[in-house]
Design an enzyme around this catalytic site. Structure first.
Site, PDB file in Angstrom:
ATOM      1  N   SER A   1       0.863  -1.291  -0.025  1.00 45.78           N
ATOM      2  CA  SER A   1      -0.060  -0.034  -0.049  1.00 45.78           C
ATOM      3  C   SER A   1       0.934   1.252   0.055  1.00 45.78           C
ATOM      4  O   SER A   1       0.594   2.444   0.499  1.00 45.78           O
ATOM      5  CB  SER A   1      -0.825  -0.064   1.212  1.00 45.78           C
ATOM      6  OG  SER A   1      -0.306  -0.244   2.369  1.00 45.78           O
TER       7      SER A   1
ATOM      8  N   LEU B   1       7.022 -10.090   2.020  1.00 46.72           N
ATOM      9  CA  LEU B   1       5.881 -11.365   2.159  1.00 46.72           C
ATOM     10  C   LEU B   1       6.027 -12.324   1.369  1.00 46.72           C
ATOM     11  O   LEU B   1       5.232 -13.176   1.450  1.00 46.72           O
ATOM     12  CB  LEU B   1       4.567 -10.411   1.831  1.00 46.72           C
ATOM     13  CG  LEU B   1       4.407  -9.346   2.811  1.00 46.72           C
ATOM     14  CD1 LEU B   1       2.796  -8.587   2.597  1.00 46.72           C
ATOM     15  CD2 LEU B   1       4.525  -9.514   4.308  1.00 46.72           C
TER      16      LEU B   1
ATOM     17  N   TYR C   1       2.114 -13.788 -15.216  1.00 48.05           N
ATOM     18  CA  TYR C   1       1.354 -12.652 -14.156  1.00 48.05           C
ATOM     19  C   TYR C   1      -0.047 -13.228 -14.223  1.00 48.05           C
ATOM     20  O   TYR C   1      -0.875 -13.482 -13.120  1.00 48.05           O
ATOM     21  CB  TYR C   1       1.342 -11.264 -14.726  1.00 48.05           C
ATOM     22  CG  TYR C   1       0.414 -10.245 -13.947  1.00 48.05           C
ATOM     23  CD1 TYR C   1       0.545  -9.873 -12.615  1.00 48.05           C
ATOM     24  CD2 TYR C   1      -0.583  -9.808 -14.804  1.00 48.05           C
ATOM     25  CE1 TYR C   1      -0.224  -8.936 -12.049  1.00 48.05           C
ATOM     26  CE2 TYR C   1      -1.457  -8.925 -13.930  1.00 48.05           C
ATOM     27  CZ  TYR C   1      -1.230  -8.606 -12.675  1.00 48.05           C
ATOM     28  OH  TYR C   1      -2.219  -7.710 -12.304  1.00 48.05           O
TER      29      TYR C   1
END
Length: 275
Positions: free
Chosen positions: A16, A75, A180
Protein backbone atom coordinates in the site's frame (compact mmCIF):
# COMPACT_ATOMS: atom_id res chain seq x y z
CA UNK A 1 -22.80 3.26 3.12
CA UNK A 2 -21.95 5.07 6.33
CA UNK A 3 -18.87 7.26 6.21
CA UNK A 4 -17.52 5.54 9.35
CA UNK A 5 -18.94 2.06 8.72
CA UNK A 6 -15.59 0.43 9.53
CA UNK A 7 -14.94 2.28 12.78
CA UNK A 8 -13.16 0.14 15.35
CA UNK A 9 -11.78 -2.34 12.82
CA UNK A 10 -8.08 -2.87 12.03
CA UNK A 11 -7.23 -3.19 8.33
CA UNK A 12 -3.89 -4.30 6.90
CA UNK A 13 -3.37 -3.46 3.22
CA UNK A 14 -0.32 -5.18 1.76
CA UNK A 15 1.56 -3.34 -0.96
CA UNK A 16 0.00 0.00 0.00
CA UNK A 17 2.92 2.36 -0.58
CA UNK A 18 1.54 3.47 -3.95
CA UNK A 19 -1.23 3.12 -6.51
CA UNK A 20 -4.30 1.01 -5.87
CA UNK A 21 -3.05 -0.23 -2.51
CA UNK A 22 -2.44 3.25 -1.19
CA UNK A 23 -5.89 4.34 -2.34
CA UNK A 24 -7.48 1.34 -0.62
CA UNK A 25 -5.66 2.14 2.62
CA UNK A 26 -6.76 5.78 2.50
CA UNK A 27 -10.35 4.86 1.69
CA UNK A 28 -10.63 2.32 4.52
CA UNK A 29 -9.28 5.03 6.84
CA UNK A 30 -11.96 7.36 5.47
CA UNK A 31 -14.46 4.67 6.50
CA UNK A 32 -13.11 4.77 10.05
CA UNK A 33 -10.76 1.78 10.13
CA UNK A 34 -7.36 1.80 11.78
CA UNK A 35 -5.01 1.16 8.89
CA UNK A 36 -1.67 -0.59 8.50
CA UNK A 37 0.33 0.64 5.51
CA UNK A 38 2.85 -1.86 4.14
CA UNK A 39 5.71 -1.87 1.66
CA UNK A 40 8.64 -4.11 0.91
CA UNK A 41 11.03 -1.37 2.07
CA UNK A 42 10.75 1.84 4.13
CA UNK A 43 11.39 3.97 1.03
CA UNK A 44 9.06 3.09 -1.88
CA UNK A 45 10.11 3.38 -5.50
CA UNK A 46 10.02 6.60 -7.45
CA UNK A 47 7.04 5.22 -9.40
CA UNK A 48 4.99 5.69 -6.23
CA UNK A 49 6.22 9.22 -5.71
CA UNK A 50 9.16 8.36 -3.49
CA UNK A 51 7.47 9.13 -0.15
CA UNK A 52 8.57 6.90 2.69
CA UNK A 53 6.08 4.64 4.47
CA UNK A 54 6.13 6.71 7.64
CA UNK A 55 5.08 9.82 5.71
CA UNK A 56 2.31 7.96 3.88
CA UNK A 57 0.91 6.54 7.12
CA UNK A 58 1.12 9.94 8.81
CA UNK A 59 -0.71 11.64 5.95
CA UNK A 60 -3.54 9.08 6.08
CA UNK A 61 -3.84 9.46 9.86
CA UNK A 62 -3.95 13.26 9.66
CA UNK A 63 -6.43 13.37 6.79
CA UNK A 64 -8.90 10.83 8.17
CA UNK A 65 -8.43 11.09 11.92
CA UNK A 66 -7.58 7.43 12.53
CA UNK A 67 -4.66 5.52 13.97
CA UNK A 68 -2.19 4.17 11.42
CA UNK A 69 0.92 2.03 11.48
CA UNK A 70 3.55 1.54 8.80
CA UNK A 71 5.36 -1.78 8.44
CA UNK A 72 7.84 -3.05 5.90
CA UNK A 73 8.87 -6.55 5.05
CA UNK A 74 9.21 -9.22 2.38
CA UNK A 75 5.95 -11.16 2.21
CA UNK A 76 7.32 -13.65 -0.31
CA UNK A 77 8.74 -15.63 2.62
CA UNK A 78 7.04 -17.18 5.62
CA UNK A 79 9.50 -15.53 7.98
CA UNK A 80 8.89 -12.12 6.44
CA UNK A 81 5.13 -12.44 6.80
CA UNK A 82 5.44 -13.60 10.41
CA UNK A 83 7.65 -10.64 11.29
CA UNK A 84 5.24 -8.10 9.78
CA UNK A 85 2.18 -9.60 11.45
CA UNK A 86 4.00 -9.62 14.80
CA UNK A 87 4.52 -5.84 14.48
CA UNK A 88 0.84 -5.29 13.73
CA UNK A 89 -0.34 -7.42 16.66
CA UNK A 90 2.08 -5.63 18.99
CA UNK A 91 0.40 -2.32 18.12
CA UNK A 92 -3.25 -3.20 17.51
CA UNK A 93 -3.66 -6.68 18.98
CA UNK A 94 -5.54 -8.12 16.02
CA UNK A 95 -6.28 -7.79 12.30
CA UNK A 96 -9.95 -7.66 11.31
CA UNK A 97 -9.51 -6.94 7.61
CA UNK A 98 -6.75 -8.28 5.37
CA UNK A 99 -6.37 -6.82 1.89
CA UNK A 100 -3.77 -8.72 -0.15
CA UNK A 101 -2.81 -6.13 -2.73
CA UNK A 102 0.95 -6.73 -3.00
CA UNK A 103 1.87 -7.95 -6.48
CA UNK A 104 2.21 -6.87 -10.06
CA UNK A 105 3.79 -7.96 -13.33
CA UNK A 106 7.19 -6.94 -11.97
CA UNK A 107 10.31 -9.01 -12.51
CA UNK A 108 13.73 -9.18 -10.92
CA UNK A 109 14.80 -5.67 -11.94
CA UNK A 110 12.09 -4.01 -9.87
CA UNK A 111 9.45 -1.43 -10.59
CA UNK A 112 11.88 1.37 -11.49
CA UNK A 113 13.20 -0.61 -14.48
CA UNK A 114 11.95 0.12 -18.04
CA UNK A 115 8.23 -0.55 -18.54
CA UNK A 116 7.86 -0.42 -14.75
CA UNK A 117 9.67 -3.71 -14.32
CA UNK A 118 7.87 -5.95 -16.79
CA UNK A 119 10.23 -8.88 -17.46
CA UNK A 120 11.85 -9.70 -20.78
CA UNK A 121 10.29 -12.58 -22.76
CA UNK A 122 7.08 -12.06 -20.79
CA UNK A 123 5.29 -15.11 -22.18
CA UNK A 124 4.32 -18.68 -21.31
CA UNK A 125 7.49 -20.41 -22.56
CA UNK A 126 10.53 -18.16 -22.93
CA UNK A 127 10.40 -16.20 -19.67
CA UNK A 128 13.52 -16.82 -17.58
CA UNK A 129 13.30 -18.92 -14.43
CA UNK A 130 14.27 -16.10 -12.07
CA UNK A 131 11.60 -13.83 -13.57
CA UNK A 132 9.02 -16.62 -13.44
CA UNK A 133 9.66 -17.33 -9.76
CA UNK A 134 9.70 -13.63 -8.89
CA UNK A 135 6.27 -13.00 -10.41
CA UNK A 136 4.71 -16.12 -8.87
CA UNK A 137 6.15 -15.23 -5.47
CA UNK A 138 5.18 -11.58 -5.71
CA UNK A 139 1.54 -12.28 -6.56
CA UNK A 140 0.61 -15.71 -5.21
CA UNK A 141 2.94 -16.46 -2.30
CA UNK A 142 2.53 -13.03 -0.70
CA UNK A 143 -1.20 -13.71 -0.62
CA UNK A 144 -0.86 -17.22 0.80
CA UNK A 145 1.72 -16.34 3.45
CA UNK A 146 -0.29 -13.34 4.69
CA UNK A 147 -3.46 -15.43 4.90
CA UNK A 148 -1.65 -18.19 6.78
CA UNK A 149 -0.56 -15.69 9.43
CA UNK A 150 -3.82 -13.76 9.78
CA UNK A 151 -6.73 -16.12 9.05
CA UNK A 152 -6.30 -18.40 12.10
CA UNK A 153 -7.10 -15.51 14.44
CA UNK A 154 -10.19 -14.71 12.35
CA UNK A 155 -11.34 -18.32 12.68
CA UNK A 156 -10.86 -18.14 16.44
CA UNK A 157 -12.92 -14.92 16.68
CA UNK A 158 -15.43 -16.18 14.12
CA UNK A 159 -15.16 -12.86 12.34
CA UNK A 160 -12.93 -11.44 9.63
CA UNK A 161 -12.69 -10.27 6.07
CA UNK A 162 -10.12 -11.16 3.43
CA UNK A 163 -10.07 -9.44 0.05
CA UNK A 164 -7.41 -10.60 -2.38
CA UNK A 165 -6.67 -8.28 -5.28
CA UNK A 166 -6.68 -10.35 -8.46
CA UNK A 167 -6.91 -9.08 -12.03
CA UNK A 168 -9.00 -9.51 -15.14
CA UNK A 169 -5.69 -10.79 -16.59
CA UNK A 170 -6.36 -13.93 -14.56
CA UNK A 171 -9.66 -14.50 -16.35
CA UNK A 172 -8.45 -14.73 -19.93
CA UNK A 173 -5.55 -16.05 -22.00
CA UNK A 174 -2.71 -13.64 -22.69
CA UNK A 175 0.24 -14.10 -25.03
CA UNK A 176 2.19 -11.52 -23.02
CA UNK A 177 2.14 -11.23 -19.23
CA UNK A 178 1.40 -14.97 -19.18
CA UNK A 179 2.92 -15.78 -15.80
CA UNK A 180 1.31 -12.74 -14.20
CA UNK A 181 -2.05 -13.89 -15.58
CA UNK A 182 -1.37 -17.39 -14.28
CA UNK A 183 -0.47 -16.10 -10.82
CA UNK A 184 -3.65 -14.03 -10.61
CA UNK A 185 -5.76 -16.97 -11.77
CA UNK A 186 -4.16 -18.92 -8.94
CA UNK A 187 -5.06 -16.13 -6.49
CA UNK A 188 -8.68 -16.37 -7.66
CA UNK A 189 -8.80 -20.13 -7.11
CA UNK A 190 -6.94 -19.95 -3.80
CA UNK A 191 -9.57 -17.47 -2.61
CA UNK A 192 -12.42 -19.80 -3.58
CA UNK A 193 -10.75 -22.62 -1.65
CA UNK A 194 -10.19 -20.30 1.31
CA UNK A 195 -13.83 -19.18 1.27
CA UNK A 196 -15.04 -22.78 1.24
CA UNK A 197 -12.91 -23.50 4.30
CA UNK A 198 -14.04 -20.38 6.15
CA UNK A 199 -17.80 -20.52 5.58
CA UNK A 200 -18.54 -22.39 8.82
CA UNK A 201 -16.52 -19.85 10.80
CA UNK A 202 -18.25 -16.68 9.59
CA UNK A 203 -15.14 -15.36 7.87
CA UNK A 204 -15.34 -13.88 4.36
CA UNK A 205 -12.90 -14.27 1.48
CA UNK A 206 -13.42 -12.57 -1.88
CA UNK A 207 -11.49 -11.21 -4.85
CA UNK A 208 -11.58 -7.80 -6.48
CA UNK A 209 -10.28 -8.12 -10.05
CA UNK A 210 -9.39 -4.69 -11.47
CA UNK A 211 -9.28 -3.90 -15.13
CA UNK A 212 -6.98 -1.22 -16.59
CA UNK A 213 -6.67 1.26 -13.74
CA UNK A 214 -4.79 4.56 -13.81
CA UNK A 215 -2.25 3.98 -11.06
CA UNK A 216 1.19 5.55 -11.24
CA UNK A 217 2.74 2.30 -12.40
CA UNK A 218 0.07 1.71 -15.03
CA UNK A 219 0.84 5.10 -16.56
CA UNK A 220 4.53 4.34 -17.04
CA UNK A 221 4.23 0.67 -18.02
CA UNK A 222 2.46 1.08 -21.38
CA UNK A 223 1.17 3.63 -23.91
CA UNK A 224 -1.85 5.50 -22.56
CA UNK A 225 -4.95 6.04 -24.70
CA UNK A 226 -5.81 9.64 -23.92
CA UNK A 227 -9.44 9.25 -24.97
CA UNK A 228 -9.92 6.70 -22.18
CA UNK A 229 -8.94 9.13 -19.41
CA UNK A 230 -12.37 10.12 -18.16
CA UNK A 231 -14.46 9.92 -15.02
CA UNK A 232 -17.96 9.81 -16.51
CA UNK A 233 -19.94 9.70 -19.73
CA UNK A 234 -18.76 6.24 -20.74
CA UNK A 235 -17.62 2.98 -19.17
CA UNK A 236 -15.27 2.41 -22.11
CA UNK A 237 -12.49 4.13 -20.19
CA UNK A 238 -9.75 3.47 -17.67
CA UNK A 239 -10.67 2.85 -14.08
CA UNK A 240 -9.46 4.96 -11.18
CA UNK A 241 -7.93 3.58 -7.97
CA UNK A 242 -10.80 4.96 -5.87
CA UNK A 243 -13.20 2.76 -7.85
CA UNK A 244 -11.25 -0.31 -6.78
CA UNK A 245 -11.16 0.95 -3.19
CA UNK A 246 -14.95 1.37 -3.10
CA UNK A 247 -15.40 -2.22 -4.24
CA UNK A 248 -13.12 -3.34 -1.42
CA UNK A 249 -15.16 -1.30 1.05
CA UNK A 250 -18.31 -3.08 -0.12
CA UNK A 251 -16.73 -6.50 0.44
CA UNK A 252 -15.59 -5.73 4.00
CA UNK A 253 -18.83 -4.07 5.11
CA UNK A 254 -22.27 -5.29 6.19
CA UNK A 255 -23.50 -4.49 2.67
CA UNK A 256 -21.95 -7.79 1.50
CA UNK A 257 -23.01 -9.91 4.48
CA UNK A 258 -24.00 -12.94 2.34
CA UNK A 259 -21.21 -12.80 -0.24
CA UNK A 260 -18.08 -14.94 -0.11
CA UNK A 261 -15.86 -16.84 -2.53
CA UNK A 262 -16.58 -14.45 -5.39
CA UNK A 263 -14.39 -12.82 -8.03
CA UNK A 264 -15.81 -9.35 -8.65
CA UNK A 265 -14.51 -7.59 -11.73
CA UNK A 266 -14.11 -3.82 -11.50
CA UNK A 267 -13.44 -3.17 -15.16
CA UNK A 268 -16.29 -1.11 -16.59
CA UNK A 269 -17.71 -4.17 -18.31
CA UNK A 270 -14.63 -4.89 -20.39
CA UNK A 271 -15.05 -8.61 -19.67
CA UNK A 272 -18.63 -9.83 -19.87
CA UNK A 273 -18.24 -13.58 -19.56
CA UNK A 274 -18.56 -15.65 -16.40
CA UNK A 275 -15.68 -15.78 -13.94
Amino acid sequence: MSEKNLAGKVAWVTGSSRGIGREIAAHLAHCGAKVVVHGASPKPSLVGGGEDLATIASQIAKTHGVETLHVCGDLTTEAGAKAVVAQIRARFGRIDILINNAGGDIGTKGVDAPQAGKPDHNDAVFIGDAELQTILNRNLMTCIYACREVVPEMIERRQGWVVNVGSIAGLTGLAGSAIYATSKAAVHEYTRCLAAMLRPHGVYANVVAPGDTLSERFKVSRPIEQEKIATSGSLDRYGWPIEIARAVEFLVSDASSYITGQVIRVDGGRQLWSA
